[in-house]
Design a protein around this motif. Structure first.
Motif, mmCIF file in Angstrom:
data_model
loop_
_atom_site.group_PDB
_atom_site.id
_atom_site.type_symbol
_atom_site.label_atom_id
_atom_site.label_comp_id
_atom_site.label_asym_id
_atom_site.label_seq_id
_atom_site.Cartn_x
_atom_site.Cartn_y
_atom_site.Cartn_z
ATOM 1 N N UNK A 67 75.924 64.386 -57.315
ATOM 2 C CA UNK A 67 74.808 64.931 -58.105
ATOM 3 C C UNK A 67 74.136 63.912 -59.018
ATOM 4 N N UNK A 68 74.720 62.746 -59.217
ATOM 5 C CA UNK A 68 74.163 61.769 -60.147
ATOM 6 C C UNK A 68 73.604 60.563 -59.404
ATOM 7 N N UNK A 69 72.510 60.040 -59.935
ATOM 8 C CA UNK A 69 71.930 58.815 -59.415
ATOM 9 C C UNK A 69 71.601 57.908 -60.589
ATOM 10 N N UNK A 70 71.661 56.606 -60.361
ATOM 11 C CA UNK A 70 71.294 55.637 -61.382
ATOM 12 C C UNK A 70 70.057 54.889 -60.885
ATOM 13 N N UNK A 71 69.103 54.661 -61.793
ATOM 14 C CA UNK A 71 67.883 53.970 -61.389
ATOM 15 C C UNK A 71 68.161 52.473 -61.281
ATOM 16 N N UNK A 72 67.762 51.883 -60.163
ATOM 17 C CA UNK A 72 67.959 50.460 -59.936
ATOM 18 C C UNK A 72 66.717 49.658 -60.282
ATOM 19 N N UNK A 73 65.554 50.235 -60.019
ATOM 20 C CA UNK A 73 64.320 49.507 -60.206
ATOM 21 C C UNK A 73 63.161 50.484 -60.295
ATOM 22 N N UNK A 74 62.145 50.115 -61.054
ATOM 23 C CA UNK A 74 60.906 50.900 -61.085
ATOM 24 C C UNK A 74 59.753 49.938 -61.310
ATOM 25 N N UNK A 75 58.656 50.172 -60.578
ATOM 26 C CA UNK A 75 57.476 49.336 -60.694
ATOM 27 C C UNK A 75 56.230 50.166 -60.499
ATOM 28 N N UNK A 76 55.190 49.830 -61.251
ATOM 29 C CA UNK A 76 53.897 50.478 -61.075
ATOM 30 C C UNK A 76 53.246 49.923 -59.815
ATOM 31 N N UNK A 77 52.829 50.830 -58.944
ATOM 32 C CA UNK A 77 52.177 50.462 -57.689
ATOM 33 C C UNK A 77 51.104 51.496 -57.410
ATOM 34 N N UNK A 78 49.893 51.053 -57.256
ATOM 35 C CA UNK A 78 48.806 51.976 -56.923
ATOM 36 C C UNK A 78 48.739 52.217 -55.429
ATOM 37 N N UNK A 79 48.445 53.433 -55.051
ATOM 38 C CA UNK A 79 48.278 53.771 -53.634
ATOM 39 C C UNK A 79 46.828 53.526 -53.237
#
Length: 142
Positions: free
Chosen positions: A99-111
């Motif tokens: 049930x748990x997840x840890x965030x590894x990476x996040x980046x702003x990306x426009x579609x």
């Protein structure tokens, strides 16, 4: 230091060279939208595990909900990629339990309209250092 006259090189040098060759060949095939032989991915992962390096391959398995995809990392762990339309960013998670997840990476990306959502996601993953493969069912949407 004397040169090696036997023509053999130490195993760790050979593995590093082979891993680099595999990585280049895999990236070339993926850039040409060709399927990568599973044996190449498996060999690359085996060399990565043996050398103690970070696993840097990821397979996008399937869309589990809108803008959310299940993934599997080269080390066998699972996770997900989510695109937040509110924040215009991709978020990569690794499952730590059922049930748990840890965030590894996040980046702003426009579609953009000139690329499919899956191709934009692949481009983002590649830009942060992953070798990306796509499950056959998703391959048609790239």
């Amino acid at each position: 230091m004397e040169s090696n006259k036997s023509g053999f090189e130490p195993k760790n040098i050979w593995i590093a060279r082979r891993k680099k060759q595999l990585r280049s060949a895999i990236i070339d095939l993926l850039n040409q939208y060709h399927e990568v032989p599973k044996e190449w991915i498996d060999e690359y992962n085996n060399h990565t595990i043996m050398s103690g390096s970070i696993i840097d391959t990821i397979i996008i398995i399937k869309e589990s909900s809108t803008n959310c995809y299940e993934v599997q990392f080269g080390n066998g762990k699972s996770g997900s990629i989510v695109y937040s339309e509110l924040d215009y960013e991709f978020q990569l998670f690794e499952a730590t339990s059922e049930v748990e997840q840890v965030i590894l990476c996040r980046n702003k990306v426009g579609l953009t309209k000139d690329k499919s959502f899956v191709q934009t996601m692949i481009d983002w993953l590649t830009s942060i250092g992953f070798i990306v493969d796509v499950d056959n069912g998703l391959r048609q949407t790239t």
